[in-house]
Motif scaffolding. Structure first.
Motif, short mmCIF file in Angstrom:
data_model
loop_
_atom_site.label_atom_id
_atom_site.label_comp_id
_atom_site.label_asym_id
_atom_site.label_seq_id
_atom_site.Cartn_x
_atom_site.Cartn_y
_atom_site.Cartn_z
N ALA A 30 -0.15 -6.84 -0.03
CA ALA A 30 0.81 -5.73 -0.13
C ALA A 30 0.01 -4.45 -0.35
O ALA A 30 -0.86 -4.39 -1.21
N VAL A 31 0.30 -3.43 0.45
CA VAL A 31 -0.42 -2.16 0.35
C VAL A 31 0.56 -1.01 0.23
O VAL A 31 1.71 -1.10 0.69
N ILE A 88 6.67 -14.85 4.61
CA ILE A 88 5.29 -14.48 4.34
C ILE A 88 5.19 -14.02 2.89
O ILE A 88 5.85 -13.06 2.49
N ALA A 89 4.41 -14.70 2.10
CA ALA A 89 4.26 -14.35 0.68
C ALA A 89 3.24 -13.23 0.55
O ALA A 89 2.08 -13.38 0.93
N ALA A 90 3.71 -12.09 0.04
CA ALA A 90 2.81 -10.96 -0.12
C ALA A 90 1.94 -11.14 -1.36
O ALA A 90 2.43 -11.49 -2.43
N ASN A 91 0.64 -10.93 -1.18
CA ASN A 91 -0.26 -10.98 -2.32
C ASN A 91 0.01 -9.78 -3.21
O ASN A 91 -0.03 -8.64 -2.75
N PRO A 92 0.28 -9.98 -4.50
CA PRO A 92 0.61 -8.84 -5.36
C PRO A 92 -0.58 -7.96 -5.64
O PRO A 92 -1.72 -8.40 -5.56
N LYS A 93 -0.28 -6.70 -5.98
CA LYS A 93 -1.34 -5.78 -6.38
C LYS A 93 -1.90 -6.20 -7.73
O LYS A 93 -1.19 -6.77 -8.56
#
Length: 444
Positions: A30-31, A88-93
């Motif tokens: 995630a950006v 799609i599982a977003a990678n957390p910040k």
């Protein structure tokens, strides 16, 4: 699913192509707008590209180490909502990551993008491998340091957890990192950083397919630009080199006094500072060394510059850079010292801009940091002279009829013989030598 494709931009320097050095994101990350997504290397500088989109990284379209043309697609993004709908599982910040700001507090913008409080995230699994997979990087979670400082620490192989912070609220500053990286001494200037274990760590090395006894290194980026400039200079300007061995004891004494002075408490001082002042002073007395040969349609001309944009050759892990200090003749000793410090740190971070490397009028190369006594340097294109400062070491020297130990160095200079004759270049080197022998001559 709506996909946004990001193409390689021109970062404001007439860029036609660049090497993608390292990805800072991976598919599923995630950006936010202005998060740094990758590093690219142009012919002159290393640039961080921020994301123009907020969402989730879809696909990386270019592998690290590949050179791509401006306008070529390099990465895709999808919205977080669509990524969730598609499973799609977003990678957390990383919540411990610092804001993506420069030292003035503004957002990281490299030639484009919008302002705002965008945050930078660090992907711990990827960073644990180090930039471009070059080895382990110690975790610095909990250390207060801005992104440029963290990058400087990585480049200098500094463990931020071992650095004593001097900034407000325990923040690690640029000077904290540099001081930790090396112990300053009057014998080793900081203008040329020490070599790492790998000389050209960002250049991809491809072993040949023969018996494994040789390897090939693609010529691109800074190395390509440097080689082109050196060939152009060597085969267009007739080089002549002169040199002089001198007693620099009083220069060393002045450097020692400046280091102990409260006025220079926050400034790194080295013999290069005196050398820089000497070159500026001597160029005023012999202006042709600060001139340039110019070919025009009407014939050749010699352009005499009544200002000094002083170039300092810096050997960085990425290759040779020659940034210059604009209008150096107008700076005081302290201002010149600060300018040399800024030039050094910027070059080390790979942030030297193309503008900082253009418009030079005369250059200094400090080969003494490598233990060399003298050399025959190649003139930068567009200039007529380059001065080399050799190592400063104690040697026996005759003073008033007696042999005494003195700090001795050699100053050499290469010149364009189309522009300046032997008497002029010899007078110039003699003037530089006289200042290093007696810096008090600089006092008006």
């Amino acid at each position: 699913m709506t996909t946004e494709t990001f193409t390689l931009p021109d970062v404001g320097e007439g860029l036609t192509e660049a090497e993608l050095v390292a990805w800072k994101v991976a598919p599923g990350d995630a950006v936010a707008v202005n998060d740094v997504i990758c590093e690219i290397e142009t012919a002159k500088s290393l640039v961080e590209l921020p994301s123009p989109h907020a969402g989730v990284v879809g696909e990386l379209l270019v592998a690290e180490g590949v050179t791509v043309e401006v306008g070529s697609p390099i990465i895709t993004f999808v919205s977080e909502a669509e990524a969730a709908d598609a499973g799609i599982a977003a990678n957390p910040k990383d919540p411990a990551a610092p804001p993506a700001t420069d030292e003035g507090g503004g957002s990281v913008l490299v030639g484009y993008g919008t302002g705002g409080g965008a945050t930078s995230r660090r992907r711990t699994p990827r960073q644990a491998q180090g930039p471009s997979g070059r080895g382990p990087v110690r975790s610095s979670v909990g250390v207060i340091a801005k992104p440029p400082i963290r990058k400087l620490a990585r480049d200098l192989n500094v463990d931020l957890t071992e650095v004593t912070p001097s900034g407000a609220d325990g923040e690690v500053t640029r000077d904290d990192v540099v001081k930790h990286a090396e112990q300053a001494s009057v014998f080793r200037n900081i203008e040329t950083p020490a070599w790492g274990a790998v000389r050209e760590e960002k250049l991809p090395v491809t072993p040949r397919v023969d018996d494994g006894r040789s390897e090939s290194i693609p010529v691109k980026g800074v190395r390509k630009a440097t080689s082109s400039a050196m060939v152009q200079s060597a085969y267009s300007a007739p080089h002549v080199t002169v040199w002089k061995e001198i007693d620099a004891t009083r220069t060393m004494e002045l450097v020692k006094r400046l280091k102990a002075s409260p006025d220079y408490a926050d400034i790194r001082v080295s013999p290069l500072l005196v050398m820089a002042r000497a070159v500026i002073w001597a160029a005023r007395r012999t202006p042709m060394v600060n001139a340039a040969w110019v070919d025009t349609d009407a014939g050749a001309e010699i352009a005499v510059r009544h200002y000094v944009n002083l170039g300092i050759a810096a050997a960085t892990p990425r290759g040779l850079l020659v940034p210059n200090i604009k209008d150096a003749q107008d700076l005081s000793m302290k201002e010149l010292a600060r300018a040399l410090n800024r030039l050094t740190l910027t070059a080390r971070e790979g942030k030297t801009s193309p503008a900082d490397q253009q418009g030079g009028t005369i250059t200094i190369t400090n080969i003494g940091v490598f233990g060399m006594d003298a050399g025959t340097p190649i003139i930068n294109p567009g200039e007529a002279g380059i001065v080399a400062m050799g190592t400063i070491a104690q040697k026996p020297w005759v003073v008033d009829g007696e042999v005494r130990p003195r700090w001795v160095t050699t100053v050499s200079g290469s010149f364009d013989h189309r522009v300046i004759d032997g008497d002029g270049m010899s007078r110039f080197i003699a003037d530089v030598a006289s200042i290093l022998e007696e810096p008090a001559l600089l006092v008006d």
